[in-house]
Design a protein around this motif. Structure first.
Motif, mmCIF file in Angstrom:
data_model
loop_
_atom_site.group_PDB
_atom_site.id
_atom_site.type_symbol
_atom_site.label_atom_id
_atom_site.label_comp_id
_atom_site.label_asym_id
_atom_site.label_seq_id
_atom_site.Cartn_x
_atom_site.Cartn_y
_atom_site.Cartn_z
ATOM 1 N N VAL A 151 0.843 -1.203 0.000
ATOM 2 C CA VAL A 151 0.000 0.000 0.000
ATOM 3 C C VAL A 151 0.878 1.252 0.000
ATOM 4 O O VAL A 151 0.596 2.216 -0.714
ATOM 5 C CB VAL A 151 -0.979 -0.007 1.199
ATOM 6 C CG1 VAL A 151 -1.808 1.273 1.217
ATOM 7 C CG2 VAL A 151 -1.884 -1.228 1.150
ATOM 8 N N ALA A 152 1.953 1.244 0.768
ATOM 9 C CA ALA A 152 2.872 2.392 0.809
ATOM 10 C C ALA A 152 3.419 2.696 -0.586
ATOM 11 O O ALA A 152 3.551 3.862 -0.962
ATOM 12 C CB ALA A 152 4.008 2.123 1.793
ATOM 13 N N ALA A 153 3.706 1.667 -1.356
ATOM 14 C CA ALA A 153 4.230 1.868 -2.716
ATOM 15 C C ALA A 153 3.207 2.573 -3.600
ATOM 16 O O ALA A 153 3.573 3.393 -4.445
ATOM 17 C CB ALA A 153 4.632 0.533 -3.329
ATOM 18 N N ILE A 178 -5.202 5.495 -3.972
ATOM 19 C CA ILE A 178 -5.870 4.306 -3.423
ATOM 20 C C ILE A 178 -7.016 3.849 -4.326
ATOM 21 O O ILE A 178 -7.204 2.648 -4.531
ATOM 22 C CB ILE A 178 -6.388 4.580 -1.990
ATOM 23 C CG1 ILE A 178 -5.205 4.769 -1.030
ATOM 24 C CG2 ILE A 178 -7.303 3.464 -1.506
ATOM 25 C CD1 ILE A 178 -4.260 3.582 -0.928
ATOM 26 N N GLY A 179 -7.766 4.775 -4.872
ATOM 27 C CA GLY A 179 -8.936 4.439 -5.692
ATOM 28 C C GLY A 179 -8.697 3.343 -6.720
ATOM 29 O O GLY A 179 -9.359 2.297 -6.685
ATOM 30 N N SER A 227 -12.799 -7.125 9.108
ATOM 31 C CA SER A 227 -13.102 -5.945 8.292
ATOM 32 C C SER A 227 -12.594 -4.722 9.044
ATOM 33 O O SER A 227 -13.045 -4.454 10.164
ATOM 34 C CB SER A 227 -14.611 -5.816 8.061
ATOM 35 O OG SER A 227 -15.063 -6.875 7.270
ATOM 36 N N PRO A 228 -11.671 -3.973 8.474
ATOM 37 C CA PRO A 228 -11.106 -2.840 9.210
ATOM 38 C C PRO A 228 -12.054 -1.647 9.286
ATOM 39 O O PRO A 228 -12.953 -1.483 8.469
ATOM 40 C CB PRO A 228 -9.862 -2.478 8.401
ATOM 41 C CG PRO A 228 -10.163 -2.935 7.020
ATOM 42 C CD PRO A 228 -11.044 -4.143 7.159
ATOM 43 N N ASP A 269 -9.174 -2.585 -5.204
ATOM 44 C CA ASP A 269 -9.447 -4.014 -5.363
ATOM 45 C C ASP A 269 -8.229 -4.864 -5.005
ATOM 46 O O ASP A 269 -8.352 -5.910 -4.361
ATOM 47 C CB ASP A 269 -9.927 -4.325 -6.776
ATOM 48 C CG ASP A 269 -11.317 -3.757 -7.060
ATOM 49 O OD1 ASP A 269 -12.047 -3.448 -6.092
ATOM 50 O OD2 ASP A 269 -11.664 -3.626 -8.253
ATOM 51 N N ALA A 270 -7.045 -4.426 -5.413
ATOM 52 C CA ALA A 270 -5.812 -5.166 -5.081
ATOM 53 C C ALA A 270 -5.569 -5.159 -3.572
ATOM 54 O O ALA A 270 -5.160 -6.178 -2.998
ATOM 55 C CB ALA A 270 -4.617 -4.565 -5.810
ATOM 56 N N ILE A 271 -5.838 -4.022 -2.933
ATOM 57 C CA ILE A 271 -5.658 -3.914 -1.479
ATOM 58 C C ILE A 271 -6.622 -4.858 -0.761
ATOM 59 O O ILE A 271 -6.217 -5.630 0.108
ATOM 60 C CB ILE A 271 -5.850 -2.455 -1.013
ATOM 61 C CG1 ILE A 271 -4.730 -1.569 -1.579
ATOM 62 C CG2 ILE A 271 -5.906 -2.378 0.508
ATOM 63 C CD1 ILE A 271 -4.973 -0.083 -1.456
ATOM 64 N N ARG A 272 -7.883 -4.815 -1.152
ATOM 65 C CA ARG A 272 -8.887 -5.688 -0.516
ATOM 66 C C ARG A 272 -8.632 -7.164 -0.809
ATOM 67 O O ARG A 272 -8.869 -8.017 0.045
ATOM 68 C CB ARG A 272 -10.279 -5.293 -0.972
ATOM 69 C CG ARG A 272 -10.739 -3.998 -0.350
ATOM 70 C CD ARG A 272 -12.165 -3.700 -0.732
ATOM 71 N NE ARG A 272 -12.617 -2.503 -0.031
ATOM 72 C CZ ARG A 272 -13.767 -1.915 -0.240
ATOM 73 N NH1 ARG A 272 -14.600 -2.414 -1.148
ATOM 74 N NH2 ARG A 272 -14.102 -0.847 0.423
ATOM 75 N N ALA A 273 -8.154 -7.470 -1.994
ATOM 76 C CA ALA A 273 -7.869 -8.869 -2.355
ATOM 77 C C ALA A 273 -6.761 -9.453 -1.483
ATOM 78 O O ALA A 273 -6.687 -10.670 -1.309
ATOM 79 C CB ALA A 273 -7.491 -8.967 -3.827
ATOM 80 N N ASP A 274 -5.930 -8.595 -0.916
ATOM 81 C CA ASP A 274 -4.832 -9.058 -0.071
ATOM 82 C C ASP A 274 -5.275 -9.329 1.376
ATOM 83 O O ASP A 274 -4.566 -10.000 2.116
ATOM 84 C CB ASP A 274 -3.694 -8.024 -0.097
ATOM 85 C CG ASP A 274 -2.389 -8.576 0.420
ATOM 86 O OD1 ASP A 274 -2.058 -9.743 0.116
ATOM 87 O OD2 ASP A 274 -1.680 -7.837 1.141
#
Length: 142
Positions: free
Chosen positions: A68-70, A114-115, A132-133, A119-124
C-alpha cells in the motif's frame, strides 16, 4: 562567583532568545515525540478484536503495508504499524488487534492513489486477516 552568575544569566538569555526565534519562524513544526508534522493527513486502518478473528502481523508488516505504501508514492511521509496488547481498562477485551497508519501530505492525492488500487488492497486481506477494518481519516493537529 559573580562571573558564574553572569555566565548563567547570559546562557539563559541566549536559550530564551533562540526559543523565541524558533516560534517566529512560521514553519510547520514537527512534534518531537512522534516526528509528525502538524497539518498532515493521517489514515488509520484499525482492526477490531473479536473472538475467532485472526491477524498475521508478520505478513501485514512485510507484505501488505509496503504494498500500500508503494501505491502512495511521494505523497507518503511515513507509516506505522501497531500491535494491540491491552485495553485501557483492566480486565476488558482488547479493542483493536492492530492499527496501521499512513501519514500523507494531501488527502486528494491519497484518494487518487488508493482508488484505482482498492481491489488489489482488498484482495490481499485474506492473506493476513479475517477482520473488516475500520478506517479513520484525520488531520494531525499536534
Amino acid at each position: 562567583m559573580k562571573i558564574k552568575l553572569i555566565l548563567s544569566v547570559l546562557l539563559l538569555i541566549t536559550c530564551l532568545a533562540a526559543s523565541g526565534q524558533e516560534k517566529k519562524s512560521g514553519k510547520a513544526k514537527k512534534n518531537s515525540s512522534a516526528g509528525v508534522e502538524k497539518g498532515l493527513i493521517k489514515v488509520s486502518i484499525m482492526y477490531p478484536f473479536a473472538e475467532g478473528k485472526t491477524f498475521d502481523m508478520a505478513y501485514y508488516e512485510t507484505k501488505h503495508m509496503p504494498m500500500v505504501a508503494a501505491f502512495l508514492g511521494s505523497n507518503l511521509v511515513k507509516y506505522t504499524i501497531e500491535k494491540g496488547v491491552a485495553s485501557g481498562i483492566p480486565n476488558t477485551p482488547l479493542p483493536f488487534m492492530a492499527i496501521g497508519s499512513f501519514y500523507v501530505k494531501d488527502l486528494g492525492d491519497y484518494q487518487a492513489a488508493i482508488g484505482p488500487n482498492r481491489d488489489a488492497i482488498r484482495a490481499d486481506f485474506p492473506n493476513y486477516t479475517n477482520i473488516s477494518p475500520v478506517i479513520l481519516i484525520s488531520e494531525v493537529v499536534r
